[in-house]
Write an enzyme that holds these catalytic residues in place. Structure first.
Site, PDB file in Angstrom:
ATOM      1  N   GLY A  11     -68.237 -15.590  -7.124  1.00  0.00           N
ATOM      2  CA  GLY A  11     -69.131 -15.078  -8.168  1.00  0.00           C
ATOM      3  C   GLY A  11     -70.505 -14.722  -7.629  1.00  0.00           C
ATOM      4  N   PHE A  12     -71.359 -14.279  -8.531  1.00  0.00           N
ATOM      5  CA  PHE A  12     -72.732 -13.911  -8.168  1.00  0.00           C
ATOM      6  C   PHE A  12     -73.430 -15.091  -7.476  1.00  0.00           C
ATOM      7  CE2 PHE A  12     -77.005 -14.597 -10.194  1.00  0.00           C
ATOM      8  CZ  PHE A  12     -77.740 -13.905  -9.236  1.00  0.00           C
ATOM      9  N   ASN A  33     -60.518 -17.012  -8.663  1.00  0.00           N
ATOM     10  CA  ASN A  33     -59.427 -16.132  -9.105  1.00  0.00           C
ATOM     11  C   ASN A  33     -59.957 -14.734  -9.425  1.00  0.00           C
ATOM     12  OD1 ASN A  33     -60.802 -16.665 -11.432  1.00  0.00           O
ATOM     13  ND2 ASN A  33     -59.000 -17.102 -12.683  1.00  0.00           N
ATOM     14  N   THR A  36     -64.185 -13.087 -13.064  1.00  0.00           N
ATOM     15  CA  THR A  36     -65.483 -12.403 -13.215  1.00  0.00           C
ATOM     16  C   THR A  36     -66.191 -12.266 -11.868  1.00  0.00           C
ATOM     17  OG1 THR A  36     -66.615 -14.468 -13.745  1.00  0.00           O
ATOM     18  CG2 THR A  36     -65.805 -13.182 -15.605  1.00  0.00           C
ATOM     19  N   GLY A  37     -65.671 -12.924 -10.845  1.00  0.00           N
ATOM     20  CA  GLY A  37     -66.233 -12.774  -9.497  1.00  0.00           C
ATOM     21  C   GLY A  37     -65.714 -11.483  -8.865  1.00  0.00           C
ATOM     22  N   VAL A  58     -58.722 -22.388 -10.909  1.00  0.00           N
ATOM     23  CA  VAL A  58     -58.988 -23.831 -10.850  1.00  0.00           C
ATOM     24  C   VAL A  58     -58.600 -24.540 -12.153  1.00  0.00           C
ATOM     25  CG1 VAL A  58     -61.427 -23.560 -11.474  1.00  0.00           C
ATOM     26  CG2 VAL A  58     -60.733 -25.562 -10.197  1.00  0.00           C
ATOM     27  N   TYR A 146     -69.001 -21.585 -24.598  1.00  0.00           N
ATOM     28  CA  TYR A 146     -69.693 -21.842 -23.321  1.00  0.00           C
ATOM     29  C   TYR A 146     -70.540 -23.112 -23.424  1.00  0.00           C
ATOM     30  CZ  TYR A 146     -72.569 -20.777 -19.177  1.00  0.00           C
ATOM     31  OH  TYR A 146     -73.200 -20.812 -17.959  1.00  0.00           O
TER      32      TYR A 146
END
Ligand code: UDP
Length: 315
Positions: A11-12, A33, A36-37, A58, A146
């Site tokens: 990811g970022f 996975n 979003t990365g 994960v 979230y």
């Protein structure tokens, strides 16, 4: 020199963490996975001899063999439009995924590090936010997938600490930005910079009077590693206390990009926090950490990156 598992390492933020760990001599196992990365985030380190990539979700499995010294659990969609689009993945990675990452740490006698968030404070009634504040979260609103998931992840982490004696760390990350924030990520800094660059209207949600405090990624990562190395078990806020309204941010973006984009006003998302700013006294005192890169400088560096991406035909 340690062997560190980084979930969400593609990811970022995760990719910057992997890079910083490698730079200081650690061995890194990145698990992602790429929900979003982005694989591109890893292109500068993928061939590194101390770097391994494991493509896995994960929430379902954490297939890492060999001794592990630390597990950093960063995997989770983090942008509001993305976690709203991926509610179950967000809930799963923060609950089942956190549990799996904790179990991996426990099986190895390793240190566990949780990436929590300023969102656990919800729409805060205490300002700036101190770690002792319990927050003001709507438990069943759209953002709860979230907010509550990360609150649960903190609970689970502390349960492993208390009941299993696991060595744990919890960071509450405030809005972080910088190179590799995807143009389509949906967060405010990437939206505004890309809109300004393309001469498109800058989309301000609500009246733009809501505030956020933005931390440049290099400062944030330095703080994350300082916390990882410390003995601080209680949650620690890491963010830049410089607080700006979204209208102020838009004007700074127009100034540094020299853009003539106009401002347009759109609907405010449900439960969008009115204000947010970290109290970083704890990080200051216990980690000797404070950010050094101000918003204008950080935005300039980020904008440079978007321009490079555009030049490479990737924007
Ligand atoms: N925002 C905005 N325009 C955009 C994207 C976001 O005005 O194009 C606002 C959003 O409503 C929020 C703030 O910017 O008040 C920060 O949003 P972001 O999604 O970056 O992160 P958040 O802090 O809400 O998780």
């Amino acid at each position: 020199m340690a062997r560190v598992v980084v979930t969400g390492g593609g990811g970022f933020l995760g990719s910057h963490v992997c890079e910083a760990l490698l730079a200081r001599g650690d061995t890194v196992v990145c698990v992602d996975n790429f929900l979003t990365g982005r694989r591109d985030n890893l292109e500068v380190i993928e061939e590194h001899e101390r770097f391994t990539l494991v493509v896995a979700d994960v929430s379902a499995e954490l297939p890492v063999d060999g001794a592990v010294d630390a597990v950093m659990h960063l995997a989770c969609p983090a942008s509001p439009p993305e976690y709203l689009r991926l509610p179950f993945e967000t809930l799963d990675v923060s609950s089942l995924g956190t549990r799996r990452a904790l179990d991996l740490a426990r099986a190895n006698g390793a240190r566990f590090f949780l990436a929590s968030t300023s969102e656990i404070y919800g729409d805060p009634l205490v300002h700036p936010q101190v770690e002792s504040y319990w927050g003001n979260v709507n438990p069943n609103g759209p953002r709860s997938v979230y907010d509550e998931a990360k609150r649960f992840a903190e609970t689970l982490t502390m349960a492993y600490h208390r009941y299993h004696g696991l060595d744990t760390r919890i960071v509450r990350i405030f809005n972080t930005y910088g190179p590799r924030l995807r143009p389509s990520d949906g967060r405010v800094v990437s939206n505004f910079l890309v809109q300004a660059m393309r001469g498109e209207p800058i989309t301000i949600y609500g009246d733009g009077s809501q505030t956020r405090a933005f931390c440049y990624v290099d400062d944030e990562v330095r703080g994350l590693l300082a916390l990882l190395d410390s003995d601080v078990v209680d949650p620690v806020n890491l963010g830049n206390p410089g607080e700006f309204t979204m209208v102020e941010l838009a004007k700074i973006v127009l100034e540094i990009t020299d853009s003539s984009s106009r401002l347009v006003y759109e609907a405010l998302p449900t439960d969008d926090p009115t204000r947010r700013r970290p109290d970083i006294t704890r990080a200051n005192e216990l980690l000797r950490w404070s950010p050094t890169i101000d918003l204008r400088e950080g935005l300039r560096r980020t904008y440079d990156w978007y321009q490079q991406e555009a030049a490479r035909g990737r924007l």
